[in-house]
Motif scaffolding. Sequence first.
Motif, PDB file in Angstrom:
ATOM      1  N   THR A  56       0.838  -1.206   0.000  1.00 19.93           N
ATOM      2  CA  THR A  56       0.000   0.000   0.000  1.00 19.93           C
ATOM      3  C   THR A  56       0.868   1.249   0.000  1.00 19.93           C
ATOM      4  OG1 THR A  56      -1.769  -1.175   1.154  1.00 19.93           O
ATOM      5  CG2 THR A  56      -1.835   1.227   1.221  1.00 19.93           C
ATOM      6  N   ALA A  57       1.947   1.229   0.759  1.00 22.69           N
ATOM      7  CA  ALA A  57       2.849   2.382   0.812  1.00 22.69           C
ATOM      8  C   ALA A  57       3.513   2.647  -0.538  1.00 22.69           C
ATOM      9  CB  ALA A  57       3.912   2.148   1.880  1.00 22.69           C
ATOM     10  N   LEU A  58       3.626   1.617  -1.370  1.00 25.12           N
ATOM     11  CA  LEU A  58       4.222   1.774  -2.699  1.00 25.12           C
ATOM     12  C   LEU A  58       3.204   2.172  -3.754  1.00 25.12           C
ATOM     13  CD1 LEU A  58       6.620  -1.329  -2.737  1.00 25.12           C
ATOM     14  CD2 LEU A  58       7.260   1.081  -2.494  1.00 25.12           C
ATOM     15  N   GLY A  59       1.930   2.243  -3.382  1.00 26.80           N
ATOM     16  CA  GLY A  59       0.897   2.644  -4.336  1.00 26.80           C
ATOM     17  C   GLY A  59       0.122   1.509  -4.954  1.00 26.80           C
ATOM     18  N   PHE A  60       0.317   0.290  -4.460  1.00 34.79           N
ATOM     19  CA  PHE A  60      -0.440  -0.852  -4.969  1.00 34.79           C
ATOM     20  C   PHE A  60      -1.894  -0.784  -4.503  1.00 34.79           C
ATOM     21  CE2 PHE A  60       3.719  -2.633  -5.603  1.00 34.79           C
ATOM     22  CZ  PHE A  60       3.583  -3.643  -6.550  1.00 34.79           C
ATOM     23  N   THR A  61      -2.796  -1.209  -5.372  1.00 42.41           N
ATOM     24  CA  THR A  61      -4.150  -1.546  -4.966  1.00 42.41           C
ATOM     25  C   THR A  61      -4.120  -3.000  -4.502  1.00 42.41           C
ATOM     26  OG1 THR A  61      -5.093  -0.046  -6.607  1.00 42.41           O
ATOM     27  CG2 THR A  61      -6.544  -1.747  -5.710  1.00 42.41           C
ATOM     28  N   THR A  62      -4.523  -3.257  -3.263  1.00 43.71           N
ATOM     29  CA  THR A  62      -4.327  -4.591  -2.695  1.00 43.71           C
ATOM     30  C   THR A  62      -5.642  -5.307  -2.434  1.00 43.71           C
ATOM     31  OG1 THR A  62      -4.270  -3.792  -0.409  1.00 43.71           O
ATOM     32  CG2 THR A  62      -2.170  -3.882  -1.607  1.00 43.71           C
ATOM     33  N   ASP A  63      -5.525  -6.627  -2.338  1.00 41.50           N
ATOM     34  CA  ASP A  63      -6.662  -7.509  -2.089  1.00 41.50           C
ATOM     35  C   ASP A  63      -6.181  -8.597  -1.136  1.00 41.50           C
ATOM     36  OD1 ASP A  63      -8.943  -9.055  -2.205  1.00 41.50           O
ATOM     37  OD2 ASP A  63      -8.632  -9.743  -4.268  1.00 41.50           O
ATOM     38  N   LEU A  64      -6.720  -8.619   0.082  1.00 45.66           N
ATOM     39  CA  LEU A  64      -6.385  -9.632   1.075  1.00 45.66           C
ATOM     40  C   LEU A  64      -7.641 -10.438   1.340  1.00 45.66           C
ATOM     41  CD1 LEU A  64      -4.032 -10.498   3.128  1.00 45.66           C
ATOM     42  CD2 LEU A  64      -5.314  -9.158   4.808  1.00 45.66           C
ATOM     43  N   TRP A  65      -7.610 -11.746   1.097  1.00 41.02           N
ATOM     44  CA  TRP A  65      -8.835 -12.522   1.240  1.00 41.02           C
ATOM     45  C   TRP A  65      -8.540 -13.939   1.693  1.00 41.02           C
ATOM     46  CZ3 TRP A  65      -6.008 -12.578  -3.080  1.00 41.02           C
ATOM     47  CH2 TRP A  65      -5.970 -13.747  -3.858  1.00 41.02           C
ATOM     48  N   ASP A  66      -9.491 -14.513   2.424  1.00 42.05           N
ATOM     49  CA  ASP A  66      -9.438 -15.923   2.809  1.00 42.05           C
ATOM     50  C   ASP A  66     -10.151 -16.725   1.726  1.00 42.05           C
ATOM     51  OD1 ASP A  66      -8.357 -14.918   5.110  1.00 42.05           O
ATOM     52  OD2 ASP A  66      -9.928 -15.636   6.453  1.00 42.05           O
ATOM     53  N   PRO A  67      -9.435 -17.531   0.949  1.00 45.64           N
ATOM     54  CA  PRO A  67     -10.092 -18.295  -0.126  1.00 45.64           C
ATOM     55  C   PRO A  67     -11.156 -19.249   0.417  1.00 45.64           C
ATOM     56  CG  PRO A  67      -7.716 -18.276  -0.433  1.00 45.64           C
ATOM     57  CD  PRO A  67      -7.967 -17.713   0.931  1.00 45.64           C
ATOM     58  N   ASP A  68     -12.102 -19.574  -0.440  1.00 51.05           N
ATOM     59  CA  ASP A  68     -13.160 -20.526  -0.108  1.00 51.05           C
ATOM     60  C   ASP A  68     -12.723 -21.899  -0.629  1.00 51.05           C
ATOM     61  OD1 ASP A  68     -15.441 -22.122   0.012  1.00 51.05           O
ATOM     62  OD2 ASP A  68     -16.805 -20.453  -0.393  1.00 51.05           O
ATOM     63  N   GLY A  69     -12.112 -22.701   0.242  1.00 50.48           N
ATOM     64  CA  GLY A  69     -11.565 -23.993  -0.172  1.00 50.48           C
ATOM     65  C   GLY A  69     -12.585 -24.932  -0.773  1.00 50.48           C
ATOM     66  N   PRO A  70     -13.722 -25.180  -0.098  1.00 46.13           N
ATOM     67  CA  PRO A  70     -14.720 -26.090  -0.672  1.00 46.13           C
ATOM     68  C   PRO A  70     -15.243 -25.643  -2.031  1.00 46.13           C
ATOM     69  CG  PRO A  70     -15.113 -25.800   1.664  1.00 46.13           C
ATOM     70  CD  PRO A  70     -14.044 -24.817   1.287  1.00 46.13           C
ATOM     71  N   ALA A  71     -15.464 -24.343  -2.191  1.00 44.58           N
ATOM     72  CA  ALA A  71     -15.972 -23.836  -3.474  1.00 44.58           C
ATOM     73  C   ALA A  71     -14.923 -24.015  -4.576  1.00 44.58           C
ATOM     74  CB  ALA A  71     -16.363 -22.365  -3.354  1.00 44.58           C
ATOM     75  N   LEU A  72     -13.656 -23.772  -4.251  1.00 44.36           N
ATOM     76  CA  LEU A  72     -12.590 -23.977  -5.237  1.00 44.36           C
ATOM     77  C   LEU A  72     -12.486 -25.442  -5.626  1.00 44.36           C
ATOM     78  CD1 LEU A  72      -9.774 -21.677  -3.814  1.00 44.36           C
ATOM     79  CD2 LEU A  72     -10.792 -21.478  -6.082  1.00 44.36           C
ATOM     80  N   HIS A  73     -12.597 -26.330  -4.634  1.00 42.46           N
ATOM     81  CA  HIS A  73     -12.518 -27.755  -4.943  1.00 42.46           C
ATOM     82  C   HIS A  73     -13.666 -28.184  -5.849  1.00 42.46           C
ATOM     83  CE1 HIS A  73     -13.098 -32.121  -4.172  1.00 42.46           C
ATOM     84  NE2 HIS A  73     -11.803 -32.113  -4.357  1.00 42.46           N
ATOM     85  N   ALA A  74     -14.862 -27.685  -5.562  1.00 40.47           N
ATOM     86  CA  ALA A  74     -16.014 -28.029  -6.395  1.00 40.47           C
ATOM     87  C   ALA A  74     -15.836 -27.520  -7.825  1.00 40.47           C
ATOM     88  CB  ALA A  74     -17.287 -27.457  -5.775  1.00 40.47           C
ATOM     89  N   LYS A  75     -15.252 -26.339  -7.968  1.00 38.71           N
ATOM     90  CA  LYS A  75     -15.082 -25.726  -9.286  1.00 38.71           C
ATOM     91  C   LYS A  75     -13.989 -26.407 -10.106  1.00 38.71           C
ATOM     92  CE  LYS A  75     -14.224 -21.180 -11.422  1.00 38.71           C
ATOM     93  NZ  LYS A  75     -14.023 -19.724 -11.143  1.00 38.71           N
ATOM     94  N   TYR A  76     -12.908 -26.837  -9.439  1.00 34.74           N
ATOM     95  CA  TYR A  76     -11.736 -27.346 -10.154  1.00 34.74           C
ATOM     96  C   TYR A  76     -11.439 -28.814  -9.837  1.00 34.74           C
ATOM     97  CZ  TYR A  76     -10.711 -22.430 -11.143  1.00 34.74           C
ATOM     98  OH  TYR A  76     -10.770 -21.115 -11.572  1.00 34.74           O
TER      99      TYR A  76
END
Length: 438
Positions: A56-76
């Motif tokens: 953030t101090a360098l000017g990045f737009t950031t995204d911090l998130w807890d992935p949804d493991g079950p949903a990812l497994h179902a999708k992939y």
Amino acid sequence: MPSVEQTIAERVEARSDRIVETLRALVSFPSIVKSNPAEAGPGERDCQLYLQKRLTALGFTTDLWDPDGPALHAKYQGRPGANKGRTFEGRPNLGGTLKGSGGGRSIMLTGHIDVVPPGAAEHWTTDPFEPVLKNGFLHGRGTVDMKGGVACMLMAVEILKELDIPLSGDIVFTTVVDEEIGGMGSLAMVDRGFRADAGIMTEPTANQIAPLCHGILWGRIIIDGIGGHAELTPNAWYTSGPVDAVQLCRQMLDGIDILNRRWMFDPKKNHPLMDLPNQIIVTQMNAGEHPSSMAGRAEIVIDAQYLPSEKDEFGLGGKVKREIEEHVFNVCQADPYLRKHPARVEWILDADCAEVPADNPFVEVFQQAVEKANLSPVLSGFGAHSDIGLPTGLGNTPTVNFGPGDPAQAHQPNERVSVRDLVDCTKAIALAIEHWCR
């Protein structure tokens, strides 16, 4: 007037203390990956929060998130990185984008912040999470695998910002969890939409460009014997037992050695960039129930490698799984008991692999940057597994491994990285960004 390359190189050298202090800060977070992937490591979130603040101090737009493991497994499901049973509460991924002026090629810098447990304290000469600088090396868990690389990629961007180097292309920065137990963090990162025209994953390669990594299979060979008194004369194995599962293990281990010798000379199991052929490594053994009883059951845990050319239609190691299963079956045919009670293989993990061709435009640009940093541009293979397959295959971001430190130090007690390696790596990455994104 010095060239842009000289200016960058001189600034990196001048900022060596800052590079070391950044790595000190990262190592101090005990971001240990748990064997139970539903549990958060004690420092995973704090480490990511620290990195988010720096971005953030360098000017990045950031995204911090807890992935949804079950949903990812179902999708992939059935695809690389899709591991069942993963949850990510308290185990966030971090991504950020620093926009260029427009029209240039983008680059993704990516790595993982989870580390393996330090093991027995008596094997360490320092506290694994209180990094110590001595004799030109920083000691601590994760200095090589792979917070050293994360520190370098962060500092490369920071130094370019300090120098106000104009870039047309975007810089994408991602740090993930879960790499040490399967790579679902990288799957979540790619699924989130983080991608670029090229990528650098800063796994430790001794500062050599490694556009290739192994896939790995973890499997459990289960052998059922028949328990019985260890000191008494047994009946014949093929009648009522007992049947010593430890003895059967010896036969299976001999069979694995035979397959490894075959693979040594099989062109499909060798690659010119790899130092060693693919092999099946026995990493764990479990057998027996009581000191005075023959073992009624045994398990042999294996780590088997495969190359990108061996991937199946799903981008995984299905072909090699079948090859190993067939060999285990054939070993069983040589024993009258195992013919009737064959060993079985249960697969624990299949982590994919990738190869970026040597004539890829980014590989060529990166080789030029590495040479300007006074490092060897010769390509090498990364003998272990890394997550480059996910951004390369699923994310259409051709990604190579390149990072500081001797990879043999990974997972060892007294893990350490040289300050010289950190500075050289930071320099090479900064020059690569400037060349690629200008």
